[in-house]
Design a protein around this motif. Sequence first.
Motif, PDB file in Angstrom:
ATOM      1  N   ASN A  16     -34.994 -34.069 -22.300  1.00  0.00           N
ATOM      2  CA  ASN A  16     -34.512 -34.816 -23.458  1.00  0.00           C
ATOM      3  C   ASN A  16     -35.637 -35.590 -24.117  1.00  0.00           C
ATOM      4  OD1 ASN A  16     -31.647 -34.309 -23.410  1.00  0.00           O
ATOM      5  ND2 ASN A  16     -31.552 -35.566 -21.573  1.00  0.00           N
ATOM      6  N   ASN A  23     -31.042 -42.546 -28.057  1.00  0.00           N
ATOM      7  CA  ASN A  23     -30.417 -41.284 -28.438  1.00  0.00           C
ATOM      8  C   ASN A  23     -31.166 -40.154 -27.742  1.00  0.00           C
ATOM      9  OD1 ASN A  23     -28.751 -42.683 -30.215  1.00  0.00           O
ATOM     10  ND2 ASN A  23     -30.214 -42.470 -31.907  1.00  0.00           N
ATOM     11  N   THR A  25     -31.929 -36.026 -27.496  1.00  0.00           N
ATOM     12  CA  THR A  25     -31.877 -34.692 -28.072  1.00  0.00           C
ATOM     13  C   THR A  25     -32.671 -33.761 -27.163  1.00  0.00           C
ATOM     14  OG1 THR A  25     -33.807 -35.148 -29.441  1.00  0.00           O
ATOM     15  CG2 THR A  25     -31.633 -35.491 -30.446  1.00  0.00           C
ATOM     16  N   LYS A  26     -32.242 -32.506 -27.115  1.00  0.00           N
ATOM     17  CA  LYS A  26     -32.871 -31.549 -26.211  1.00  0.00           C
ATOM     18  C   LYS A  26     -34.288 -31.196 -26.675  1.00  0.00           C
ATOM     19  CE  LYS A  26     -29.941 -30.638 -22.962  1.00  0.00           C
ATOM     20  NZ  LYS A  26     -30.273 -30.970 -21.583  1.00  0.00           N
TER      21      LYS A  26
END
Length: 79
Positions: A16, A23, A25-26
Amino acid sequence: MSRVCQITGKRPQVGNNVSHANNKTKRRFNPNLQKKRFYIPEEDKWITLKVSTSALRTINKNGITAVLKKARANGNTLV
């Protein structure tokens, strides 16, 4: 061509990106691959391998012949 080391078998890992606001996100962590030519005196030929930098250090330490023999013994079909 795939991002796989032909000696160690290292592949991209998934993780991530984490922002300051937490936050997620990949993302992908790709191995540091280099295309390198090696001369094998026993077979009197050059081969081109896509190897990680850690595999290059192993080749410098043990020699290309020993590393190839070990990779083939471990069932690495890429070599």
